[in-house]
Design a protein around this motif. Structure first.
Motif, PDB file in Angstrom:
ATOM      1  N   THR A 177      32.398  40.238  32.536  1.00 56.74           N
ATOM      2  CA  THR A 177      32.722  41.583  32.703  1.00 56.74           C
ATOM      3  C   THR A 177      32.799  41.956  34.320  1.00 56.74           C
ATOM      4  OG1 THR A 177      30.611  42.182  32.655  1.00 56.74           O
ATOM      5  CG2 THR A 177      31.656  42.246  30.739  1.00 56.74           C
ATOM      6  N   THR A 178      33.171  43.300  34.559  1.00 58.88           N
ATOM      7  CA  THR A 178      33.427  43.485  35.973  1.00 58.88           C
ATOM      8  C   THR A 178      31.854  43.522  36.466  1.00 58.88           C
ATOM      9  OG1 THR A 178      35.294  44.797  35.667  1.00 58.88           O
ATOM     10  CG2 THR A 178      33.951  45.378  37.689  1.00 58.88           C
ATOM     11  N   GLY A 179      30.982  44.218  35.643  1.00 64.92           N
ATOM     12  CA  GLY A 179      29.606  44.247  36.254  1.00 64.92           C
ATOM     13  C   GLY A 179      28.865  42.927  36.406  1.00 64.92           C
ATOM     14  N   ARG A 203      28.575  47.989  48.329  1.00 63.17           N
ATOM     15  CA  ARG A 203      27.249  48.249  47.556  1.00 63.17           C
ATOM     16  C   ARG A 203      27.465  49.724  47.077  1.00 63.17           C
ATOM     17  NH1 ARG A 203      25.353  44.157  50.510  1.00 63.17           N
ATOM     18  NH2 ARG A 203      24.010  42.443  49.667  1.00 63.17           N
ATOM     19  N   ASN A 204      27.458  50.644  47.991  1.00 64.72           N
ATOM     20  CA  ASN A 204      27.245  51.997  47.747  1.00 64.72           C
ATOM     21  C   ASN A 204      28.463  52.076  46.530  1.00 64.72           C
ATOM     22  OD1 ASN A 204      25.368  52.197  49.374  1.00 64.72           O
ATOM     23  ND2 ASN A 204      26.438  53.261  51.028  1.00 64.72           N
ATOM     24  N   HIS A 205      29.884  51.859  46.953  1.00 59.11           N
ATOM     25  CA  HIS A 205      30.908  52.008  45.927  1.00 59.11           C
ATOM     26  C   HIS A 205      30.672  51.609  44.553  1.00 59.11           C
ATOM     27  CE1 HIS A 205      33.873  52.378  49.614  1.00 59.11           C
ATOM     28  NE2 HIS A 205      33.116  53.532  49.595  1.00 59.11           N
ATOM     29  N   PHE A 206      30.320  50.262  44.401  1.00 61.10           N
ATOM     30  CA  PHE A 206      29.845  49.824  43.134  1.00 61.10           C
ATOM     31  C   PHE A 206      28.756  50.560  42.369  1.00 61.10           C
ATOM     32  CE2 PHE A 206      32.975  46.504  44.290  1.00 61.10           C
ATOM     33  CZ  PHE A 206      33.288  46.024  42.987  1.00 61.10           C
ATOM     34  N   ARG A 207      27.617  50.673  42.953  1.00 65.63           N
ATOM     35  CA  ARG A 207      26.689  51.198  42.325  1.00 65.63           C
ATOM     36  C   ARG A 207      26.772  52.528  42.129  1.00 65.63           C
ATOM     37  NH1 ARG A 207      21.858  48.653  46.240  1.00 65.63           N
ATOM     38  NH2 ARG A 207      22.210  46.266  45.508  1.00 65.63           N
ATOM     39  N   ILE A 263      38.632  52.474  45.316  1.00 65.97           N
ATOM     40  CA  ILE A 263      39.524  51.603  44.188  1.00 65.97           C
ATOM     41  C   ILE A 263      40.352  50.635  44.797  1.00 65.97           C
ATOM     42  CG2 ILE A 263      41.412  51.821  42.640  1.00 65.97           C
ATOM     43  CD1 ILE A 263      40.368  54.467  41.812  1.00 65.97           C
ATOM     44  N   ASP A 264      41.072  51.208  46.313  1.00 62.15           N
ATOM     45  CA  ASP A 264      41.999  50.245  46.785  1.00 62.15           C
ATOM     46  C   ASP A 264      41.154  49.308  47.684  1.00 62.15           C
ATOM     47  OD1 ASP A 264      44.687  49.417  46.326  1.00 62.15           O
ATOM     48  OD2 ASP A 264      45.286  50.807  47.913  1.00 62.15           O
ATOM     49  N   GLY A 265      40.023  49.627  47.959  1.00 65.04           N
ATOM     50  CA  GLY A 265      39.268  49.081  49.113  1.00 65.04           C
ATOM     51  C   GLY A 265      38.394  47.926  48.498  1.00 65.04           C
ATOM     52  N   SER A 266      37.265  48.423  47.894  1.00 67.20           N
ATOM     53  CA  SER A 266      36.085  47.667  47.397  1.00 67.20           C
ATOM     54  C   SER A 266      36.506  46.855  46.240  1.00 67.20           C
ATOM     55  CB  SER A 266      34.690  48.602  47.034  1.00 67.20           C
ATOM     56  OG  SER A 266      34.519  49.079  48.571  1.00 67.20           O
ATOM     57  N   LEU A 267      36.934  47.796  45.169  1.00 63.09           N
ATOM     58  CA  LEU A 267      37.416  47.119  43.552  1.00 63.09           C
ATOM     59  C   LEU A 267      38.309  46.168  43.703  1.00 63.09           C
ATOM     60  CD1 LEU A 267      36.856  46.883  40.821  1.00 63.09           C
ATOM     61  CD2 LEU A 267      38.493  48.924  40.545  1.00 63.09           C
ATOM     62  N   ARG A 268      39.301  46.369  44.632  1.00 65.10           N
ATOM     63  CA  ARG A 268      40.354  45.408  45.018  1.00 65.10           C
ATOM     64  C   ARG A 268      40.019  44.196  45.669  1.00 65.10           C
ATOM     65  NH1 ARG A 268      46.374  47.175  46.524  1.00 65.10           N
ATOM     66  NH2 ARG A 268      47.586  45.071  46.569  1.00 65.10           N
TER      67      ARG A 268
END
Length: 445
Positions: free
Chosen positions: A115-117, A141-145, A187-192
């Motif tokens: 999974t993503t997590g 870290r901030n974006h995901f958490r 979305i387009d920075g950290s997740l990508r």
């Protein structure tokens, strides 16, 4: 007398704790995109150990769809329990069809069900300085958490869809009330970035980011200080009395020249603040009047400058050389920091920013951040006709970028009047063309 507990063999009424058996079967779940999917737990006797996966559907999460899909899940679950479930009969083009058609092909353990997590935990552990800049690792870290894991933590890497991204964007805008710039960074920075790295590592990853449309970015232009405002700020830091001696146990109020020299360097070289706080005593060549920019410092960690062109040699005016000469200690080692705070530690960019904001409030100036010092240096230079190639080498900014972001400061009244007269010759003599900017006034210091 110690108390003795009877075992299950001594007393049949004593209930022993047993490990809970993992249930096999099929059930329905709602995806973060608002659709339904079939979730499986199936104990296979294969060398891959594949036993947990899901099959997405195009059915929206409505009572009618849930009722229909629940009946199908009950039949599949009964077949799994009886050992008669035929995956290809139910899902000939399903996500695991290739595996069941070619059971001899090995599948990396966990690769299909990560999974993503789960992947985030191992991915973020590798994002440490100097591999990545400290500020970027902090943003990851901030974006995901804070934003991503709450919504997409249970989504499989291979099942991330455009609906997931659009749903996350909508939630961040409506529920978290984030700006579009911040949402795009998430979305387009950290997740990508994480999904890109997962693909490079050999995982089967869905990558719908190219299909997600964003509104055109509003790029704010430069916001420089006027020369008068610049001089007011420098006078403030040159005359203000600071509390000194706290690191020695004594207190006194006096001027602190290093703060003035630091701000003067920002205003008269166009250095980025992260580059200025990383300067060492050996970075200054007093004989030639030059600064060697070799590193940057952010959040207490040092690394290479922001870009390859940012590693450069910066020319100093004679007045600037004399200012820097006064803050270099007689017994300074080559690796000692050039700019230190009142405690003797290297100036911290964030801490100095607070002092910079306080100075603007005290002087009644419109609030700007430290990067406005770079805007001031470039805008004044262009207004006064400094050669663009020389300025590019001095600041480490490409000529094209200077033209794009600072082009309005390149214009001159006479050249504008000459060109406009070709369009309207009758009005050329009476109209005022491109009045001089406020930045051009005042004597040069």
């Amino acid at each position: 007398m110690s108390r003795r507990y009877r075992s299950a063999a001594e007393d049949p009424w004593v209930v022993t704790r047993r490990r809970r058996a993992r249930r096999q079967g099929c059930w329905i779940e709602r995806t973060s995109g608002g659709f339904l999917r079939l979730r499986f737990r199936w104990r296979l006797t294969t060398e891959t150990g594949l036993h947990k996966f899901s099959e997405t559907t195009d059915l929206p999460d409505t009572p009618e769809s849930r009722s229909l899909l629940a009946k199908r899940a009950a039949v599949i679950g009964a077949e799994i329990g009886a050992g008669t479930f035929d995956y290809l009969r139910w899902f000939p083009n399903g996500s695991k069809a290739a595996y069941f058609k070619n059971p001899g092909v090995r599948v990396p353990s966990g690769a299909q069900t990560l999974t993503t997590g789960e992947y985030y935990q191992e991915w973020i552990a590798r994002k440490l300085p100097p591999i990545v800049r400290p500020s970027r690792a902090r943003d990851y870290r901030n974006h995901f958490r804070t934003y991503i894991l709450d919504y997409l933590g249970e989504v499989l890497l291979r099942e991330l869809t455009l609906d997931h991204l659009e749903d996350l964007r909508t939630r961040l805008r409506t529920e978290r009330r984030l700006s579009m710039k911040t949402v795009r960074n998430v979305i387009d920075g950290s997740l990508r970035a994480m999904m890109r790295d997962a693909s490079k590592s050999g995982f089967e990853v869905a990558f719908p980011f190219a299909d997600l449309e964003w509104p055109r970015r509003v790029v704010p232009g430069p916001d420089p200080f006027t020369e008068d405002e610049r001089d007011l700020l420098l006078d403030y830091f040159g005359t203000k009395r600071w509390r000194l001696g706290r690191n020695r146990g004594t207190y006194r109020a006096d001027r602190y020249y290093a703060y003035y020299a630091f701000l003067f360097t920002l205003f008269y070289t166009g250095l980025r603040p992260s580059e200025a706080v990383a300067l060492r005593a050996k970075s200054v060549e007093f004989a030639t009047g030059t600064l060697f920019i070799e590193r940057s410092r952010s959040l207490g960690a040092e690394g290479a400058p922001k870009t390859a062109a940012a590693a450069r040699v910066v020319r100093l005016t004679p007045r600037h050389v004399e200012i820097l000469r006064q803050i270099v200690e007689i017994r300074a080692e080559p690796d000692d920091y050039l700019f230190k705070n009142t405690l003797g530690d290297p100036i911290d960019q964030r801490s100095f920013y607070k002092l910079f904001c306080a100075a603007q409030r005290s002087l009644g100036l419109r609030h700007r951040d430290l990067y406005a010092t770079k805007d001031t240096y470039v805008s004044v230079a262009l207004t006064r006709g400094v050669n663009l190639t020389w300025l590019s080498e001095q600041t480490g900014v490409a000529e094209g970028t200077l033209r794009t972001h600072y082009g309005r400061f390149i214009h001159a009244s006479r050249s504008d009047a000459l060109e406009l007269s070709k369009i309207d010759s009758k009005g050329a003599g009476s109209a005022r063309f491109a009045p001089r900017l406020p930045l051009s006034g005042g004597p040069e210091r």
